[in-house]
Scaffold this motif. Structure first.
Motif, PDB file in Angstrom:
ATOM      1  N   GLY A   1      -5.753   2.732  -5.797  1.00 39.98           N
ATOM      2  CA  GLY A   1      -4.767   3.378  -6.649  1.00 39.98           C
ATOM      3  C   GLY A   1      -3.503   2.552  -6.708  1.00 39.98           C
ATOM      4  N   PRO A   2      -2.497   3.076  -7.437  1.00 39.32           N
ATOM      5  CA  PRO A   2      -1.287   2.289  -7.674  1.00 39.32           C
ATOM      6  C   PRO A   2      -0.457   2.080  -6.410  1.00 39.32           C
ATOM      7  N   GLY A   3       0.060   0.859  -6.254  1.00 43.98           N
ATOM      8  CA  GLY A   3       0.965   0.558  -5.143  1.00 43.98           C
ATOM      9  C   GLY A   3       0.264   0.508  -3.800  1.00 43.98           C
ATOM     10  N   ASN A   4       1.080   0.612  -2.763  1.00 48.85           N
ATOM     11  CA  ASN A   4       0.523   0.578  -1.403  1.00 48.85           C
ATOM     12  C   ASN A   4       0.193   1.998  -0.948  1.00 48.85           C
ATOM     13  N   ARG A   5      -1.047   2.213  -0.528  1.00 47.02           N
ATOM     14  CA  ARG A   5      -1.468   3.568  -0.211  1.00 47.02           C
ATOM     15  C   ARG A   5      -2.152   3.646   1.139  1.00 47.02           C
TER      16      ARG A   5
ATOM     17  N   PHE B   1      -4.437  -1.823  -0.813  1.00 43.69           N
ATOM     18  CA  PHE B   1      -3.933  -2.242  -2.125  1.00 43.69           C
ATOM     19  C   PHE B   1      -4.952  -1.970  -3.225  1.00 43.69           C
ATOM     20  N   ILE B   2      -6.078  -1.376  -2.874  1.00 42.36           N
ATOM     21  CA  ILE B   2      -7.138  -1.227  -3.879  1.00 42.36           C
ATOM     22  C   ILE B   2      -7.554   0.219  -4.122  1.00 42.36           C
TER      23      ILE B   2
END
Ligand code: SF4
Ligand code: SF4
Lengths: 279, 494
Positions: free
Chosen positions: A16-20, A13-14
């Protein structure tokens, strides 16, 4: 095509945007004194030192090469502590097709993928190969987490295939930069300006290290620079943390919170909501 | 505990004692009539009625039609149809005291957002907020049981938002809350707010509205831990089958599927039907309850529940495979559930008019005294695979259950800074067939045990021997000891 991967974090969650899915590549072109994952910096020279401290028999040497058995490993990280090469016996080679499959198998859970490191752009060929294949088959976005020290050719290739960059700026003053990282920041600042003129510079990250790069003037300079370059890039202010640090910087305390808040307030005045706090 | 031990126990309070004494009195009667074979299964612990008592005199779970109550009032209670916010809050607080259940507390307190929304404009905004707060505090104080369950959604309402805001502020384990979530009907903004609250206080659950709607129709509620049942109905009983114990009876996997399962599942249905029949015909519940007389419940909406648990250990025992880590293990899991469902459906469910005459199928979440056996069809605590594999595995198993199945996903605190990311996972889980998604963070003050919440600080108090108001704290504290609840895999990000 193969890449060298330190680890894959399936759910971040940390980064970039959203779940990666965050993919940490092995190898770096800086040597920051406060690096939090110094074991990603260099390639293993197979010296065998780590073998001796592994109590689980997870490490062995075959034909002069370190072999790591994940099943046996208990994650104590003793091996990383003794490695004087800023490397790890645990990183591995992976074919781009295999990585692409792992990513696509989990497509519905993800907003995208992020390459981090180490300095991931040292393996630009690998990244481009993976990203192109992923994008052929999905709408996932690809982000790059970089220290900014990227050669022109690689940078241009990345710009044409990824969706965003998160760039560290370690210091504004070149001498400080040389001291903290071992290299000049000339290319970094040049790339910062170049990326800021595209629509891809998602965020800039700045780690505050007490007594080195934390003068209000320097941080404000960076904030002004970002403000004048475009109207969207966020600046994330990160307090130094000794966790994982290998050099003598590990003895520095956690960055003073009061000081942090004062500096944050200064850059908030410049960047407003584009200034991001971290605890 | 015998009667004297209950009376002299210093660990429980007056109300709990009264409850246990009633159970002791009930148990002076002999158990509802069962075949010898079925009695044997109960004795061995292959089947377990979760201490429901020998001679049930009320359904285990009741979901009164509160909307109807609010519309018509109640003659029995002497309550007229409420006209404003004061009256509706009062009417609700009154009826909760009259809803029977297995615990003595109502396991369902209604779709409160929709009910309250209609009255919101009868008072000022500040008053509305104060009244809702009063109602929530009243529920927490007078119904101190974490199985007391409130529903909101799928549509956004002002009342729904106020409920979440106040709950976030109160930070209490009671009531349990479910958000009926549908990507079509629930605005993203509201869903994100609910997720944010859940990351902080462990509730609401995200319930797969589309899936459950397809099974039970629009008119369903989530009661107790995470039981999905028709509103105006409920479940007479819940008896559960311990698949780990059952598997130990089998010579091999084939024997388990062909002989052991049909045998024990038939027994499971027998106990359930005998109990349901007793409630209807001997205790004459529907003839005596004002809820039935006034149409707030209707036998046509009732069912019974056949629960199972320990699928993980069952597969491990019979095949040596680990669910969640082996595709093959999952295939066996599906075959086992297919078989159980088949046997359940071959039996007539007594009075199960709410689920087409068949007994409802439920993945039971385990109880405090279970040791070394995993809840429902979950993956053993501490052995969970990657979160994506966990969801994909369980999604395929959730499809079998029409009256309740869930799992709990624990995130670390970085999730709070990225609710978009969390929503992505929830949406993917819904798409994968997860029916009830509970999220919790590893540093949360409220810990989700199996299907209910307890406060960390209350557990510590219980362990020090203090008498507590909430009966579920005891269950939670024992469960944490026996089931390693706190070792659930945290989705860490570095
Ligand atoms: S990981 Fe480090 S210590 Fe181990 S063999 Fe490689 S260079 Fe040597
Ligand atoms: S982290 Fe794993 S490989 Fe390294 S020393 Fe510990 S057990 Fe051995």
């Amino acid at each position: 095509m193969k890449g060298y991967i330190n680890k894959i974090i399936e759910n971040s969650f940390i980064d970039g945007p959203g779940n990666r899915m965050a993919i940490f590549l092995q190898g770096c072109n800086m040597g920051c004194l406060y690096c939090h994952n110094p074991e990603t910096q260099r390639m293993c020279i197979n010296c065998g030192r780590c073998l001796e401290v592994c109590s689980q028999g997870a490490l062995s040497i075959k034909e002069g090469k370190i072999n790591y058995n994940k099943q046996k490993c208990i994650g104590c990280d003793r091996c990383l502590e003794v490695c004087s090469e800023f490397s790890s016996p645990k990183y591995f080679e992976m074919q781009s097709d295999e990585l692409v499959k792992i990513i696509l198998d989990n497509e519905i859970f993800l907003d995208g993928i992020t390459f981090s490191g180490g300095e991931c752009t040292l393996q630009t060929d690998f990244i481009v190969d993976v990203v192109e294949k992923v994008k052929q088959k999905s709408n996932l976005t690809a982000f790059i987490d970089t220290n900014g020290l990227i050669n022109e050719n690689d940078l241009n290739r990345l710009i044409s295939c990824v969706d965003g960059f998160m760039m560290d700026v370690k210091a504004i003053d070149d001498n400080t930069h040389r001291f903290l990282t071992g290299v000049s920041n000339e290319t970094v600042l040049k790339n910062l300006k170049l990326l800021a003129k595209t629509d891809l510079l998602y965020e800039v990250r700045y780690v505050l290290v007490e007594g080195y790069n934390d003068s209000v003037e320097q941080v404000k300079y960076l904030a002004e620079l970002i403000k004048n370059l475009n109207d969207y890039t966020r600046l994330v202010l990160i307090p130094f943390r000794p966790l994982g640090v290998k050099t003598y910087f590990k003895n520095l305390p956690l960055y003073n919170r009061q000081k942090y808040d004062i500096i944050y307030d200064e850059i908030y005045k410049v960047l407003k909501d584009r200034a991001i706090k971290k605890d | 505990m015998n009667v004297f031990e209950i009376i002299s126990n210093t660990n429980i309070d007056y109300k709990e004692k009264r409850h246990l004494l009633a159970l002791a009195a009930e148990n002076t009667l002999s158990y509802v009539n069962l075949s010898v074979k079925t009695e044997k299964h109960l004795k061995k612990g292959i089947l377990c009625d979760i201490f429901e008592g020998h001679a049930p005199y009320r359904p285990r779970y009741i979901l009164p039609d509160y909307e109807k109550y609010i519309k018509n009032g109640s003659e029995y209670l002497g309550i007229k149809p409420p006209k404003d916010m004061y009256e509706v809050v009062n009417a609700l607080m009154v009826i909760y005291q009259y809803v029977p259940s297995i615990t003595g507390y109502p396991v369902y307190v209604g779709q409160l957002d929709y009910i309250l929304e209609n009255f919101l404009d009868t008072v000022s905004e500040g008053e509305a907020r104060n009244l809702i707060k009063m109602l929530l505090i009243n529920i927490e104080k007078t119904l101190p049981d974490a199985f007391v369950h409130m529903n909101i959604g799928p549509k956004e309402t002002r009342a729904g938002r106020i409920i979440l805001e106040i709950e976030r502020e109160l930070k209490k384990a009671v009531p349990n809350i479910s958000l009926k979530y549908s990507k079509e009907e629930t605005p993203l903004d509201f869903a994100k707010f609910a997720a944010e609250v859940a990351l902080e206080i462990g509730k609401p659950y995200f319930v797969n509205h589309e899936e459950i709607k397809n099974l039970l129709g629009e008119n369903y509620g989530i009661a107790s831990c995470y039981n999905t049942l028709k509103i105006g109905g409920g479940s007479y009983t819940l008896v559960r089958l311990n698949l780990k114990k059952a598997s130990q009876e089998a010579k091999d996997y084939r024997d388990f599927i062909d002989n052991v399962l049909p045998n024990v599942v038939d027994s499971l249905c027998e106990v359930i039907n005998a109990r349901a029949k007793f409630i209807v015909e001997e205790a004459k519940f529907f003839e005596t309850s004002f809820l039935a007389k006034e149409g707030l419940i209707d036998i046509n909406n009732f069912t019974s529940m056949a629960g199972i648990f320990g699928l993980y250990e069952c597969i491990e025992t019979l095949k040596g495979l680990k669910l969640g880590h082996d595709e093959e293990a999952l295939k066996y899991g599906e075959e086992i559930l297919d078989k159980i469902k088949e046997v359940i459906d071959s039996n007539e469910g007594y009075g199960c008019f709410g689920t087409d005459g068949k007994i409802g199928f439920h993945a039971q979440s385990g109880i405090d005294s279970d040791i070394d056996v995993t809840a429902g069809v979950r993956i053993k605590i501490g052995n969970e695979p990657s979160i994506y594999n966990q969801i994909k595995t369980e999604g395929r198993l959730h499809k079998y259950f029409n009256t309740g199945v869930s799992d709990i996903y624990v995130f670390d605190k970085t999730a709070r800074q990225n609710v978009d990311g969390v929503m992505k996972i929830i949406d993917a889980a819904m798409k994968s067939g997860i029916k009830v998604f509970a999220l919790n963070t590893s540093d949360s003050e409220l810990i989700r045990i199996t299907g209910y919440l307890v406060k960390r600080s209350d557990i510590e108090k219980y362990n020090r021997g203090e008498v507590l108001r909430e009966d579920t704290v005891k269950l939670g504290a024992e469960s944490i000891k026996n089931n390693k609840t706190l070792d659930r895999r945290v989705r860490e990000v570095e």
